[in-house]
Design a protein around this motif. Structure first.
Motif, short mmCIF file in Angstrom:
data_model
loop_
_atom_site.label_atom_id
_atom_site.label_comp_id
_atom_site.label_asym_id
_atom_site.label_seq_id
_atom_site.Cartn_x
_atom_site.Cartn_y
_atom_site.Cartn_z
N PRO A 1 0.79 -1.23 0.00
CA PRO A 1 0.00 0.00 0.00
C PRO A 1 0.82 1.28 0.00
O PRO A 1 0.28 2.37 -0.22
N THR B 1 3.64 -7.49 1.76
CA THR B 1 2.53 -7.53 2.70
C THR B 1 2.37 -8.94 3.25
O THR B 1 2.88 -9.91 2.67
N THR C 1 -6.99 -4.25 9.96
CA THR C 1 -7.49 -4.13 8.60
C THR C 1 -6.36 -3.73 7.65
O THR C 1 -5.31 -3.23 8.09
N ALA C 2 -6.60 -3.89 6.36
CA ALA C 2 -5.63 -3.46 5.36
C ALA C 2 -5.48 -1.95 5.38
O ALA C 2 -4.39 -1.42 5.16
N ARG C 3 -6.57 -1.24 5.64
CA ARG C 3 -6.50 0.22 5.70
C ARG C 3 -5.63 0.67 6.87
O ARG C 3 -4.81 1.58 6.74
N ALA C 4 -5.80 0.04 8.03
CA ALA C 4 -4.97 0.39 9.19
C ALA C 4 -3.49 0.14 8.90
O ALA C 4 -2.63 0.92 9.33
N ARG C 5 -3.20 -0.92 8.16
CA ARG C 5 -1.82 -1.21 7.78
C ARG C 5 -1.24 -0.09 6.93
O ARG C 5 -0.11 0.36 7.15
N ARG C 6 -2.01 0.38 5.94
CA ARG C 6 -1.53 1.46 5.07
C ARG C 6 -1.31 2.75 5.84
O ARG C 6 -0.27 3.40 5.69
N VAL C 7 -2.26 3.10 6.69
CA VAL C 7 -2.16 4.35 7.46
C VAL C 7 -0.96 4.31 8.41
O VAL C 7 -0.19 5.27 8.51
#
Length: 240
Positions: free
Chosen positions: A61, A74, A104-110
């Protein structure tokens, strides 16, 4: 140092464990030792023969964020959550991170973006020695020369938080005097750099030149110096 492998696929297994530090070590080796293969990690799209077209996109990400990201991988399992080994290069300085356990995948990106931006913004690299620079000299016992220059094979730099006001400290450690013969390129010492609020980093130091074992007169001279030093130490002890 802290990893065990139960299979070659990475699928969950009770015996399959890898520490965050070992992941960072492996990532660094990939970057430094096999750069021709590391380039593949930066590809955002790759069409594998015989695979579903939708599976051709890189899931990393941080690649499209414009922060110099060029790797790595990832990961996600029910046990470990969403994770990432990420790396980015800005102005010749590389930062590598390992995160795991995100929901979540979003938390990983952030979280990955936040950590990389923070690392580049809040730390700086302070150069100390260039490759091949002489750091100091080490005493040599029974050699044709009484000392040998110690050099670093790679650039020595300290990563320092911008909030640190105190000066860095450094010392050279080795078991001395070194016993001749000493060969150029031998790892004979280490430079220990201590950064306030961070800790210490160790860099190997190498003999710059050969120091052959001395002849008869060199050995006599070394023995005489040892006897003289022993006498001085004995007198000093008596005076105390």
């Amino acid at each position: 140092n802290n990893s065990t492998f139960a299979n070659s696929t990475g699928w969950p297994d009770p015996r399959h464990r890898m520490s965050a530090k070992d992941l960072a070590t492996l990532a660094t080796l990939l970057v430094e030792e096999i750069p021709s293969y590391y380039e593949y990690f930066a590809l955002k799209e790759y069409d594998f023969d015989g695979r579903a077209p939708a599976n051709r996109f890189n899931r990393n990400p941080i690649l499209p964020l414009g922060i110099g990201a060029d790797g790595l991988k990832t990961g996600h399992t029910e046990e470990a959550g969403f994770g990432l080994v990420g790396s980015a290069l800005q102005d010749g300085r590389r930062v590598t991170l390992v995160i795991s356990g995100l929901d979540t995948a979003r938390a990983r990106r952030v979280e990955a973006e936040r950590l990389l931006v923070w690392a580049f913004r809040e730390f700086e690299a302070r150069p100390m020695f260039a490759p091949g620079d002489t750091v100091t000299t080490a005493d040599v016992w029974m050699g044709e020369a009484r000392e040998v220059e110690l050099v670093a094979s790679e650039a020595v730099e300290a990563i320092v938080p911008l909030s640190v006001d105190g000066a860095l400290t450094a010392e050279v450690r080795y078991q001395g005097p070194l016993e001749a013969p000493v060969s150029a390129g031998d790892a004979v010492a280490e430079l220990v750099v201590v950064v306030p609020e961070v800790g210490e980093t160790r860099f190997p130091l190498y003999a710059k030149t050969d120091v052959p074992r001395g002849g008869f007169f060199s050995r006599v001279d070394a023995s005489a110096r040892l006897l003289l030093q022993s006498s001085v130490d004995a007198v000093a002890g008596a005076l105390e």
